[in-house]
Design a protein around this motif. Sequence first.
Motif, PDB file in Angstrom:
ATOM      1  N   PHE A 141       1.140  -0.200  -3.017  1.00 42.62           N
ATOM      2  CA  PHE A 141       0.217   0.096  -1.920  1.00 42.62           C
ATOM      3  C   PHE A 141      -0.943   0.934  -2.459  1.00 42.62           C
ATOM      4  O   PHE A 141      -0.730   1.890  -3.203  1.00 42.62           O
ATOM      5  CB  PHE A 141       0.925   0.868  -0.799  1.00 42.62           C
ATOM      6  CG  PHE A 141       2.063   0.120  -0.166  1.00 42.62           C
ATOM      7  CD1 PHE A 141       1.850  -0.734   0.903  1.00 42.62           C
ATOM      8  CD2 PHE A 141       3.359   0.254  -0.656  1.00 42.62           C
ATOM      9  CE1 PHE A 141       2.894  -1.428   1.476  1.00 42.62           C
ATOM     10  CE2 PHE A 141       4.415  -0.432  -0.088  1.00 42.62           C
ATOM     11  CZ  PHE A 141       4.177  -1.287   0.981  1.00 42.62           C
ATOM     12  N   ARG A 142      -2.146   0.544  -2.049  1.00 42.51           N
ATOM     13  CA  ARG A 142      -3.341   1.300  -2.411  1.00 42.51           C
ATOM     14  C   ARG A 142      -4.189   1.465  -1.169  1.00 42.51           C
ATOM     15  O   ARG A 142      -4.206   0.594  -0.285  1.00 42.51           O
ATOM     16  CB  ARG A 142      -4.126   0.603  -3.516  1.00 42.51           C
ATOM     17  CG  ARG A 142      -3.378   0.551  -4.844  1.00 42.51           C
ATOM     18  CD  ARG A 142      -4.160  -0.169  -5.901  1.00 42.51           C
ATOM     19  NE  ARG A 142      -5.460   0.462  -6.114  1.00 42.51           N
ATOM     20  CZ  ARG A 142      -6.412  -0.047  -6.890  1.00 42.51           C
ATOM     21  NH1 ARG A 142      -6.204  -1.196  -7.493  1.00 42.51           N
ATOM     22  NH2 ARG A 142      -7.555   0.569  -7.046  1.00 42.51           N
TER      23      ARG A 142
ATOM     24  N   SER B  60       5.009   3.341  -1.758  1.00 39.70           N
ATOM     25  CA  SER B  60       5.442   3.240  -0.365  1.00 39.70           C
ATOM     26  C   SER B  60       4.368   3.847   0.531  1.00 39.70           C
ATOM     27  O   SER B  60       3.616   4.736   0.089  1.00 39.70           O
ATOM     28  CB  SER B  60       6.773   3.966  -0.144  1.00 39.70           C
ATOM     29  OG  SER B  60       6.590   5.367  -0.277  1.00 39.70           O
ATOM     30  N   PRO B  61       4.276   3.403   1.798  1.00 35.94           N
ATOM     31  CA  PRO B  61       3.330   4.025   2.725  1.00 35.94           C
ATOM     32  C   PRO B  61       3.606   5.516   2.925  1.00 35.94           C
ATOM     33  O   PRO B  61       2.682   6.313   3.089  1.00 35.94           O
ATOM     34  CB  PRO B  61       3.532   3.236   4.025  1.00 35.94           C
ATOM     35  CG  PRO B  61       4.076   1.912   3.588  1.00 35.94           C
ATOM     36  CD  PRO B  61       4.936   2.227   2.398  1.00 35.94           C
TER      37      PRO B  61
ATOM     38  N   ASP C 296      -4.428  -3.655   6.940  1.00 40.51           N
ATOM     39  CA  ASP C 296      -3.027  -4.041   7.168  1.00 40.51           C
ATOM     40  C   ASP C 296      -2.056  -2.896   6.899  1.00 40.51           C
ATOM     41  O   ASP C 296      -0.852  -3.031   7.095  1.00 40.51           O
ATOM     42  CB  ASP C 296      -2.664  -5.262   6.312  1.00 40.51           C
ATOM     43  CG  ASP C 296      -2.868  -5.015   4.816  1.00 40.51           C
ATOM     44  OD1 ASP C 296      -3.138  -3.863   4.422  1.00 40.51           O
ATOM     45  OD2 ASP C 296      -2.774  -5.981   4.034  1.00 40.51           O
ATOM     46  N   LEU C 297      -2.572  -1.748   6.475  1.00 44.78           N
ATOM     47  CA  LEU C 297      -1.711  -0.577   6.303  1.00 44.78           C
ATOM     48  C   LEU C 297      -1.568   0.216   7.607  1.00 44.78           C
ATOM     49  O   LEU C 297      -0.682   1.070   7.728  1.00 44.78           O
ATOM     50  CB  LEU C 297      -2.286   0.321   5.201  1.00 44.78           C
ATOM     51  CG  LEU C 297      -1.420   1.482   4.696  1.00 44.78           C
ATOM     52  CD1 LEU C 297      -0.118   0.978   4.090  1.00 44.78           C
ATOM     53  CD2 LEU C 297      -2.187   2.320   3.670  1.00 44.78           C
ATOM     54  N   ARG C 298      -2.414  -0.060   8.590  1.00 49.02           N
ATOM     55  CA  ARG C 298      -2.402   0.709   9.838  1.00 49.02           C
ATOM     56  C   ARG C 298      -1.047   0.668  10.548  1.00 49.02           C
ATOM     57  O   ARG C 298      -0.572   1.706  11.024  1.00 49.02           O
ATOM     58  CB  ARG C 298      -3.505   0.205  10.772  1.00 49.02           C
ATOM     59  CG  ARG C 298      -4.902   0.504  10.252  1.00 49.02           C
ATOM     60  CD  ARG C 298      -5.990   0.070  11.231  1.00 49.02           C
ATOM     61  NE  ARG C 298      -7.304   0.272  10.642  1.00 49.02           N
ATOM     62  CZ  ARG C 298      -7.961   1.412  10.638  1.00 49.02           C
ATOM     63  NH1 ARG C 298      -7.417   2.471  11.242  1.00 49.02           N
ATOM     64  NH2 ARG C 298      -9.144   1.525  10.079  1.00 49.02           N
ATOM     65  N   PRO C 299      -0.377  -0.498  10.693  1.00 46.10           N
ATOM     66  CA  PRO C 299       0.927  -0.488  11.374  1.00 46.10           C
ATOM     67  C   PRO C 299       1.934   0.450  10.722  1.00 46.10           C
ATOM     68  O   PRO C 299       2.696   1.146  11.417  1.00 46.10           O
ATOM     69  CB  PRO C 299       1.379  -1.952  11.287  1.00 46.10           C
ATOM     70  CG  PRO C 299       0.112  -2.727  11.176  1.00 46.10           C
ATOM     71  CD  PRO C 299      -0.804  -1.876  10.354  1.00 46.10           C
TER      72      PRO C 299
ATOM     73  N   ASP D  70      -8.986   9.813   8.025  1.00 45.03           N
ATOM     74  CA  ASP D  70      -8.958   8.491   8.652  1.00 45.03           C
ATOM     75  C   ASP D  70      -8.767   7.448   7.569  1.00 45.03           C
ATOM     76  O   ASP D  70      -9.262   7.607   6.442  1.00 45.03           O
ATOM     77  CB  ASP D  70     -10.275   8.200   9.395  1.00 45.03           C
ATOM     78  CG  ASP D  70     -10.521   9.168  10.528  1.00 45.03           C
ATOM     79  OD1 ASP D  70      -9.644   9.263  11.407  1.00 45.03           O
ATOM     80  OD2 ASP D  70     -11.575   9.830  10.533  1.00 45.03           O
ATOM     81  N   LEU D  71      -8.048   6.384   7.901  1.00 43.05           N
ATOM     82  CA  LEU D  71      -7.857   5.280   6.970  1.00 43.05           C
ATOM     83  C   LEU D  71      -9.119   4.425   6.936  1.00 43.05           C
ATOM     84  O   LEU D  71      -9.600   3.958   7.970  1.00 43.05           O
ATOM     85  CB  LEU D  71      -6.651   4.438   7.381  1.00 43.05           C
ATOM     86  CG  LEU D  71      -6.384   3.188   6.537  1.00 43.05           C
ATOM     87  CD1 LEU D  71      -5.983   3.572   5.116  1.00 43.05           C
ATOM     88  CD2 LEU D  71      -5.316   2.311   7.190  1.00 43.05           C
ATOM     89  N   ILE D  72      -9.649   4.206   5.739  1.00 46.73           N
ATOM     90  CA  ILE D  72     -10.801   3.320   5.567  1.00 46.73           C
ATOM     91  C   ILE D  72     -10.333   1.894   5.305  1.00 46.73           C
ATOM     92  O   ILE D  72     -10.750   0.944   5.971  1.00 46.73           O
ATOM     93  CB  ILE D  72     -11.710   3.807   4.415  1.00 46.73           C
ATOM     94  CG1 ILE D  72     -12.279   5.207   4.725  1.00 46.73           C
ATOM     95  CG2 ILE D  72     -12.843   2.812   4.169  1.00 46.73           C
ATOM     96  CD1 ILE D  72     -13.121   5.775   3.607  1.00 46.73           C
TER      97      ILE D  72
END
Length: 330
Positions: free
Chosen positions: A237-238, A277-278, A299-302, A293-295
């Motif tokens: 994951f990146r 891992s997330p 698909d990592l938001r969930p 905040d996630l830029i």
Amino acid sequence: MLDTSTRLLRLLSLLQSRRVWTGAGLAERLGITPRTLRRDVDRLRSLGYTVLATAGPGGGYQLGRGSVMPPLLLDDSEAVAIAVSLRSGMDAYSGINETVVRTLAKLQQLLPPRLHARISALNAATVSLAGPGERVNPEVLVALANACRDCRTATLLYRDRMDRPSARLIEPLRLAYTGNRRWYLVAYDLNRNAWRTFRVDRIEGVPELSAPFNPRPPPADLKRYVSNAIASAAYRFRAKFRLKGSMTSVSPSAPPWVGVLEPLDETHCMLSTGADSPEALVLQVMLCGVDFDLIEPADLRPSLIKIAGRLQRAAQRLAGRRRYRLASED
């Protein structure tokens, strides 16, 4: 002119501070003639120090390895630094705890009172909570450090993050310690004709050192190169996060191993990071100590929403227990 004993200690200190000295440079620093310098070098040799001499325009003096370990000259700050490093080394390296204890005991016995109390307090007040984790063989670190210092090629038996073995012929440049108990080696990989970063705990056995090489121009910003290499490794994951805080305000609290920081504007910066891992991603961005905040990637938001839900439920349970205790006290 200094007396002979003082001059010998000064000469020894100079030889320890630099790998090679010219005869003229040593004589000038000591304020003596070349003939007196040669006699002092012979005196050091008679005391067990191996002092190598090379004639010619490019020649000079340097300390070499002998058959025995001669006394080592340390100033106050160096003695304290060694004691602190030895204490830390009990957790950072594998298989040397007993050696560290013996060495600390010898050092304590010889320290003057002004330093003895400081280091005794350090040893008495320090406790390690380190887990097993990845440990680094100190012999591997010493071999790599020598290769970097002497510009000698080395052959590594290396396992990548997928546990695939390979032999690498490299030109070592620098060792880097990230602060999260991991060592990295920056080297030019002759098999791939490119600069590479190797995790030292994945090197099997002590590297074999071979022929010297002429150093190549290194990466422009070595610290940033290592951070980029760690952040851009082949993690599962990146992600990139927008942090609430300027680069100047966030940098001091962000560990160097969490990823690469870049400025966005006067009040925000961006963290590029990677993990397996997330949850590890969230941990790394949380260590920066600011809102974020996630830029990307979307698909990592969930996964982040699920992690946030777990944290929120834990916080609610904690708040519920606190309200219960307050009601009970009333």
